[in-house]
Design an enzyme around this catalytic site. Structure first.
Site, PDB file in Angstrom:
ATOM      1  N   THR A   1       0.870  -1.111   0.526  1.00 43.94           N
ATOM      2  CA  THR A   1       0.519   0.080   0.117  1.00 43.94           C
ATOM      3  C   THR A   1       1.084   1.205   0.088  1.00 43.94           C
ATOM      4  OG1 THR A   1      -0.134  -0.310   1.887  1.00 43.94           O
ATOM      5  CG2 THR A   1      -2.119  -0.896   1.304  1.00 43.94           C
TER       6      THR A   1
ATOM      7  N   ARG B   1     -10.365  -4.563  -1.805  1.00 43.39           N
ATOM      8  CA  ARG B   1     -11.326  -4.623  -1.272  1.00 43.39           C
ATOM      9  C   ARG B   1     -11.633  -2.696  -0.499  1.00 43.39           C
ATOM     10  NH1 ARG B   1     -13.922  -9.290  -0.091  1.00 43.39           N
ATOM     11  NH2 ARG B   1     -12.328 -11.133  -0.590  1.00 43.39           N
TER      12      ARG B   1
ATOM     13  N   HIS C   1       1.152 -16.604  -1.645  1.00 38.90           N
ATOM     14  CA  HIS C   1       0.173 -16.724  -1.975  1.00 38.90           C
ATOM     15  C   HIS C   1       0.364 -16.479  -3.329  1.00 38.90           C
ATOM     16  CE1 HIS C   1      -1.947 -14.890   1.504  1.00 38.90           C
ATOM     17  NE2 HIS C   1      -1.868 -16.048   2.168  1.00 38.90           N
TER      18      HIS C   1
ATOM     19  N   CYS D   1       0.977 -23.435 -18.274  1.00 39.58           N
ATOM     20  CA  CYS D   1      -1.097 -23.591 -18.841  1.00 39.58           C
ATOM     21  C   CYS D   1      -1.648 -24.392 -17.905  1.00 39.58           C
ATOM     22  CB  CYS D   1      -0.056 -24.467 -20.182  1.00 39.58           C
ATOM     23  SG  CYS D   1      -1.067 -25.285 -20.822  1.00 39.58           S
TER      24      CYS D   1
ATOM     25  N   CYS E   1      -1.601 -28.440 -19.923  1.00 36.17           N
ATOM     26  CA  CYS E   1      -0.329 -29.758 -20.043  1.00 36.17           C
ATOM     27  C   CYS E   1       0.749 -28.763 -19.514  1.00 36.17           C
ATOM     28  CB  CYS E   1       0.352 -28.736 -21.609  1.00 36.17           C
ATOM     29  SG  CYS E   1       0.689 -27.514 -22.572  1.00 36.17           S
TER      30      CYS E   1
ATOM     31  N   CYS F   1      -1.205 -25.396 -26.617  1.00 36.01           N
ATOM     32  CA  CYS F   1      -2.353 -26.352 -26.931  1.00 36.01           C
ATOM     33  C   CYS F   1      -3.683 -25.748 -26.674  1.00 36.01           C
ATOM     34  CB  CYS F   1      -2.594 -27.862 -25.234  1.00 36.01           C
ATOM     35  SG  CYS F   1      -3.281 -26.708 -23.944  1.00 36.01           S
TER      36      CYS F   1
ATOM     37  N   SER G   1       2.017  -5.548   8.060  1.00 37.44           N
ATOM     38  CA  SER G   1       1.025  -7.123   8.468  1.00 37.44           C
ATOM     39  C   SER G   1       0.637  -7.277   9.657  1.00 37.44           C
ATOM     40  CB  SER G   1       1.828  -8.434   8.377  1.00 37.44           C
ATOM     41  OG  SER G   1       1.091  -9.093   8.694  1.00 37.44           O
ATOM     42  N   SER G   2      -0.661  -7.063   9.528  1.00 39.87           N
ATOM     43  CA  SER G   2      -1.357  -6.865  10.915  1.00 39.87           C
ATOM     44  C   SER G   2      -1.807  -8.242  12.129  1.00 39.87           C
ATOM     45  CB  SER G   2      -3.088  -6.512  10.953  1.00 39.87           C
ATOM     46  OG  SER G   2      -3.357  -7.570   9.893  1.00 39.87           O
TER      47      SER G   2
HETATM   48 ZN   LIG Z   1      -0.884 -25.583 -22.956  1.00 38.08          ZN
END
Ligand SMILES: [Zn+2]
Length: 259
Positions: A32, A40, A125, A133, A136, A167, A203-204
């Site tokens: 931030t 949000r 995260h 992909c 594949c 693909c 971080s909180s």
């Molecule tokens: Zn692929």
């Protein structure tokens, strides 16, 4: 010979200077400060109403309808192109180059630590820094820069949905969606157990894994955040309620004055 003027002590800079295995844990607050509003919040990307916050990171929905996630990604990448890593991001990269910092564990998906030059990063995260992909195993993109995403989303035959050149399956950035397991926790835990100083930044400490990792640490923990932080009082925990960049500029000034 005139006496050298004495510099005021900075105990936090001294802690950092004497440490050799620092681990930094970074949360949304460090981003931030770079100019990424909370998704949000009133200025966040969700406020546009262009995507449903409950579905945009839902993996089942993404497999059937990747368009919504890619509309979000298109706006997110455009936002990332307008911002730069903060002083704190660069300072952590400097500590790593100086051999004081073992690595960064981050909850952020914006890849700003990569852009600041840090090398050892665990993105629990995930992030947009890699992509693959989902159909594949032939397509994998490492170091997916903002320019790469921009081009891939704009020039895709299903724009903005990026598809596999082998693909035509949908390409997914290495971001952890809802109900997917967080990444790198085993390594993150071993880093925290073995560090000699844990920095908890922006971080909180309210949600997993932020709330959990500091509990593994047996060394001093320095927590810096502009807002409230939830943690059990412990003599090893020091909480400084301050702007991250101001705090680390003071540290850097002190360290540089010692050189
Ligand atoms: Zn692929």
């Amino acid at each position: 010979m005139s006496p050298t003027p004495s510099k005021p002590d900075n105990p936090f800079a001294q802690m950092i200077q004497s440490a050799r295995k620092i681990v930094a844990f970074t949360g949304a607050g460090i981003s931030t400060a770079a100019g990424i509003p909370d998704f949000r919040g009133p200025n966040g990307l969700y406020a546009t109403g262009a995507y449903d916050p409950d579905l945009v990171f839902e993996i089942g929905y993404f497999r059937k309808h990747p368009e919504m996630f890619y509309r979000f990604s298109f706006d997110f990448i455009a936002l990332l192109k307008t911002i730069q890593p903060t002083f704190t991001h660069y300072f952590l990269a400097r500590l790593e180059k100086e051999g004081r910092l073992r690595g960064i564990i981050t909850q952020n998906i914006d890849a700003l630590h990569h852009r600041a030059g840090s090398a050892r990063i665990i993105e629990v995260h995930g992030s947009f820094w890699r992509a693959a992909c989902i159909e594949c195993s032939r397509f994998r993109k490492e170091k997916a820069t903002l320019e790469w995403w921009d081009k891939a989303m704009t020039e895709s035959p299903r724009a903005p949905v990026v598809v596999c050149p082998h693909c035509s399956g949908v390409v997914k950035p290495d971001v952890v969606f809802y109900n997917e397991p967080v990444k790198g926790m085993e390594l993150a835990e071993s880093w925290v157990r073995d560090c000699d100083l844990l920095l908890v930044l922006g971080s909180s400490l309210t949600v997993f894994p932020a709330a959990f990792l500091p509990q593994l640490c047996r060394s001093p923990i320095l927590i810096v955040n502009k807002g409230e932080v939830s943690f059990a009082p412990d003599r090893n925990h020091i909480f400084i309620r301050e702007d991250l960049d101001i705090f680390f500029k003071n540290i850097a000034d002190y360290i540089d004055s010692q050189l």
